[in-house]
Design an enzyme around this catalytic site. Structure first.
Site, PDB file in Angstrom:
ATOM      1  N   LEU A 141       0.826  -1.213   0.000  1.00 33.28           N
ATOM      2  CA  LEU A 141       0.000   0.000   0.000  1.00 33.28           C
ATOM      3  C   LEU A 141       0.856   1.258   0.000  1.00 33.28           C
ATOM      4  O   LEU A 141       0.364   2.348  -0.147  1.00 33.28           O
ATOM      5  CB  LEU A 141      -0.935  -0.016   1.220  1.00 33.28           C
ATOM      6  CG  LEU A 141      -1.744  -1.313   1.369  1.00 33.28           C
ATOM      7  CD1 LEU A 141      -2.578  -1.273   2.649  1.00 33.28           C
ATOM      8  CD2 LEU A 141      -2.651  -1.526   0.170  1.00 33.28           C
ATOM      9  N   ARG A 142       2.150   1.097   0.217  1.00 29.67           N
ATOM     10  CA  ARG A 142       3.147   2.184   0.172  1.00 29.67           C
ATOM     11  C   ARG A 142       3.078   3.118   1.364  1.00 29.67           C
ATOM     12  O   ARG A 142       3.764   4.135   1.388  1.00 29.67           O
ATOM     13  CB  ARG A 142       3.027   3.005  -1.126  1.00 29.67           C
ATOM     14  CG  ARG A 142       3.149   2.190  -2.397  1.00 29.67           C
ATOM     15  CD  ARG A 142       4.399   1.368  -2.434  1.00 29.67           C
ATOM     16  NE  ARG A 142       4.690   0.851  -3.774  1.00 29.67           N
ATOM     17  CZ  ARG A 142       5.578  -0.088  -4.021  1.00 29.67           C
ATOM     18  NH1 ARG A 142       6.256  -0.634  -3.016  1.00 29.67           N
ATOM     19  NH2 ARG A 142       5.801  -0.504  -5.249  1.00 29.67           N
ATOM     20  N   ASP A 187      -0.027  -9.303  -5.804  1.00 31.52           N
ATOM     21  CA  ASP A 187       1.337  -8.771  -5.657  1.00 31.52           C
ATOM     22  C   ASP A 187       1.372  -7.306  -6.094  1.00 31.52           C
ATOM     23  O   ASP A 187       2.271  -6.864  -6.818  1.00 31.52           O
ATOM     24  CB  ASP A 187       2.345  -9.609  -6.457  1.00 31.52           C
ATOM     25  CG  ASP A 187       3.792  -9.323  -6.035  1.00 31.52           C
ATOM     26  OD1 ASP A 187       3.978  -8.745  -4.951  1.00 31.52           O
ATOM     27  OD2 ASP A 187       4.707  -9.659  -6.790  1.00 31.52           O
ATOM     28  N   HIS A 204       3.334   2.336  -8.358  1.00 28.83           N
ATOM     29  CA  HIS A 204       4.481   3.236  -8.481  1.00 28.83           C
ATOM     30  C   HIS A 204       4.058   4.596  -9.003  1.00 28.83           C
ATOM     31  O   HIS A 204       3.048   4.718  -9.706  1.00 28.83           O
ATOM     32  CB  HIS A 204       5.506   2.660  -9.462  1.00 28.83           C
ATOM     33  CG  HIS A 204       6.340   1.558  -8.879  1.00 28.83           C
ATOM     34  ND1 HIS A 204       7.190   1.761  -7.818  1.00 28.83           N
ATOM     35  CD2 HIS A 204       6.448   0.250  -9.208  1.00 28.83           C
ATOM     36  CE1 HIS A 204       7.795   0.611  -7.530  1.00 28.83           C
ATOM     37  NE2 HIS A 204       7.356  -0.313  -8.342  1.00 28.83           N
TER      38      HIS A 204
END
Lengths: 331, 425
Positions: free
Chosen positions: B65-66, B307, B311
């Site tokens: 999820l960053r 997965d 970005h």
């Protein structure tokens, strides 16, 4: 741009060379055109007045992200002999890693209104990336990207072979010896030799310096130099970089030389009229014996001379094209 | 509490392998009845599911999820909404955030942000070693108490095999499943593509299959000795599948998953340096891709995950090796899995269980099953609806997908989590 399936990003809609990024995907017709054009420039280069006005008013940028002397200077000389303006920009990769992305660098240079980038970069695919991201009127020539391609080097090698062995590649046996794994030169040579239907293309290297499935590129693999160069018409030696010892790819330069160094004695297994080539710079006593490098079968210095003609040919073909409608308007 | 009626949907239940047109009655966040209306049930809200398939909500075993750490790429709020819009009702976040999930405060932060987003439920895996550095054991018991459903070192190496053995033993002691992304760091370091003809031709540094198989073999021996419960995630190779098959045949209690993109792409898709196909583990050969599909068919591979790795655009704008690996994949998990049915890899029932009940079992959670008294997490989708993937229309902040322009059938219409409609079109 990035996602496009761009085998032929190199060709314009008329099938003319717009960028020169890799030999792969180009037909024998284009390769022959490059060689024939280079032949005509070879005559110019042998005259006292070495300049032709073909690219007068064009601006070419040598954009080198990786150090080079020979390739950069021959490109520079080629541009000057075609009367183009040339700018040398050396950008160490550490400078780009300081923050400016490759794309930012390109956009800045593009603002200088140039017509062609000659690019060398340590990443495979860098030239494709740049060609896919520059303004449509700019052409890109790959002067070496990572391990991927070095198409002008391959063409000057082919030119050298043709001058020495004639136009019929079908009867030739060519052996490429050394660090195939890391070599963009070898990959481009293999594509070019196969496109021109070379009879037998061989690579000779220890297993640690051979990339996986290299046979798929159309070569026969030998791990033993003696067997590999038997009856070869052309032997191309590759440079062995000192870093290879660090990566545990080889035990020592000495051991490499003892197994793969090209000596007069070993060369006797090849044909009597064999020519020996090397893209330079040479490591004497590592991959090649001085007697061979300087001997009468060596054409290593001719390669450098021919490099100018071949690069002139590629530049003039790319920039001498009639621009297509979608390439105009940027100036 | 709100009462919800999902009426006249096609109910596919992979566990009982049944399909029928029926209605689902929901109250207090649970399914209280299927088929028959309970006495006195009055719906506050009704969803007409005529012509739509009603399945258990999807459970995604691995989605990054960053947040915390890389909020410029994506965050918990953006990604859980993208997940909900894709029918995913629960997802599991690996520990390689920044800071790493190696202490309870990070677990709590993620769970708090996820609760605030009020969308897809977020589970966490704790770090196997402190800072994922492979040296010291993490506080596994505290991480478990804070809510971690398992423990993992991600793709980060544990160089010392004795430390790895002890970490597995300690995880077993804490009753935690280890989630292994098999990778021998030294075999893969610096690589960006499958070590095969494509990488050779393009001059890209290859990653040999042994990077996966050496890591699997090493882990299997330690699992045998320590008795830890283990799951192998993101298989990429035929030999990897074979090792898992043999381990299962010898009776080892292990499970495995594969990322959906590995079932549809292979090394050839890199084409001329397409950075959208830069993933780790790398896309391997056609033969490997077929073996992964066969592994699913035979049950050697238990689940499919996204997965998901969103970005920022710059991350993919560079020469191939310099781009960041990963695919923004939440929005293609269901459509790609449904495509396995079209390709006759698995029947519809099994396809749905690969992304719902099976991953729920692996995570040890009460989810992924459509049954009375189970949580009302549902995915309602139009099976025949055709659509084309346009990255600009993706809800994830990451638009990095190699599937741009692909045509899919099967579009999510409603997503219900704990009896609340969190997404509808």
């Amino acid at each position: 741009m990035i996602g496009q399936d761009s085998w032929n990003i190199q060709l314009d809609s008329n099938g003319r060379l717009k960028h020169f990024l890799t030999i792969e995907g180009l037909g024998s017709q284009i390769l022959t055109e490059i060689l024939d054009t280079a032949e005509s420039f070879a005559n110019v280069n042998e005259q006292r007045m070495k300049k032709v006005p073909l690219l007068r008013g064009k601006t070419i940028v040598n954009l080198f992200f990786e150090a080079s002397t020979r390739t950069r200077t021959t490109f520079e000389l080629a541009a000057k002999r075609l009367s183009a303006d040339i700018l040398n920009i050396n950008i160490s990769t550490s400078a780009t890693s300081k923050g400016e992305s490759l794309l930012d660098t390109l956009q800045n240079l593009q603002a200088m209104l140039c017509d062609m980038f000659i690019v060398r970069h340590c990443d495979s695919g860098a030239a494709h990336f740049i060609a896919g991201n520059v303004a449509p009127h700019i052409s890109v020539i790959n002067a070496g990207d990572g391990r991927h391609a070095h198409p002008t080097q391959a063409m000057l090698d082919i030119f050298t072979i043709r001058r020495n062995k004639g136009h019929d590649f079908g009867r030739l046996r060519v052996a490429i010896v050394g660090d195939i794994l890391h070599s963009r030169v070898a990959r481009s040579q293999i594509h070019a030799l196969n496109t021109l239907n070379t009879g037998d293309v061989r690579v000779i290297a220890p297993k640690t310096l051979l990339p996986t499935d290299i046979e798929d590129m159309g070569v026969t693999v030998f791990n033993d130099l003696q067997t590999g160069i038997r009856d070869a018409d052309v032997v191309i030696m590759l440079r062995l970089q000192k870093e290879r010892m660090q990566g545990a790819l080889l035990p020592s330069e000495h051991e490499y030389y003892s197994l793969y160094g090209l000596t007069e004695e070993r060369l006797s297994a090849a044909k009597a009229d064999v020519i020996v080539m090397h893209p330079g710079p040479i490591n004497r006593g590592v991959e090649i014996e001085s007697r061979v490098a300087d001997g009468n079968r060596s054409v290593i210095l001719d390669q450098v001379t021919y490099g100018i003609s071949v690069r002139m040919a590629v530049m003039s073909m790319v920039l001498g094209r009639q621009p297509e409608p979608n390439e105009s308007g940027a100036h | 509490m709100e009462r919800l009626l999902v009426s006249n949907g096609l109910i596919l239940d992979p566990v009982t392998q049944s399909v029928r047109t029926s209605s689902i009655y929901i109250a207090d966040g649970k399914i209280i009845a299927i088929d028959y209306q309970p006495d006195g049930f009055q719906a506050d809200q009704t969803i007409d599911a005529s012509g739509l398939i009603v399945s258990a909500g999807l459970v995604d075993l691995c989605a990054r999820l960053r947040e915390p750490g890389l909020e410029f790429k994506a965050d918990i709020c953006s990604e859980t909404r993208a997940a909900a819009a894709s029918g995913i009702t629960t997802l599991c976040c690996p520990p390689d955030t920044d800071p790493v999930i190696d202490e309870p405060a990070v677990v709590e932060l993620i769970h708090r942000k996820a609760a605030k987003a009020a969308s897809t439920l977020v589970l966490t895996l704790g770090a196997l070693t402190n800072g994922l550095k492979g040296q010291l054991l993490s506080q596994m018991s505290a991480l478990r108490a804070a809510g971690c459903v398992g423990i993992s070192n991600g793709r980060n190496p544990v160089p010392n095999t004795l430390i790895l053995r002890r970490a597995y033993a300690y995880a077993a002691n804490c009753g935690l499943t280890v989630f292994i992304e098999p990778d021998d760091h030294w075999l893969s370091a610096g690589g960006c593509a499958h070590d095969g003809p494509v990488a050779t031709r393009l001059g890209l540094q290859g990653i040999a299959v042994s990077a996966e198989t050496v890591a699997i073999s090493r882990a299997l021996e330690l699992i045998l000795e320590t008795g830890v419960k283990a799951h192998f995630g993101r298989l990429s190779s035929a030999h990897g599948v074979e090792l898992i098959r043999r381990a299962k045949e010898r009776g080892m209690d292990i499970t495995a998953d594969v990322a959906a993109h590995q079932l549809f792409l292979n090394e050839m898709d890199i084409g001329s340096f397409n950075s959208m196909c830069h993933v780790l583990p790398p896309l391997r050969s056609q033969r490997d891709m077929e073996a992964l599909r066969q592994g699913l068919k035979e049950g050697v591979i238990d689940a499919v995950c996204s997965d998901h790795q969103p970005h920022d655009p710059d991350a993919k704008q560079a020469p191939f090796a310099s781009t960041e690996p990963g695919i923004s994949a939440l929005e293609t998990l269901l459509p790609l899995t449904l495509r396995l049915v079209d390709h006759q890899v698995v029947p519809t029932f099994s396809a749905l269980s690969l992304i719902s009940s099976r991953p729920a079992e692996i995570l040890g959670i009460n989810a992924g099953v459509l049954a009375v008294n189970r949580p009302a997490d549902l995915c309602v989708y139009a099976p025949e609806q055709e659509w084309q993937l346009d990255p600009a229309a993706m809800l994830s902040r990451g638009k990095n997908t190699p599937f741009a322009g692909w045509h899919f059938s099967g579009k999510v219409r409603h997503t219900i989590i704990g009896g609340q409609v969190v997404y509808r079109t």
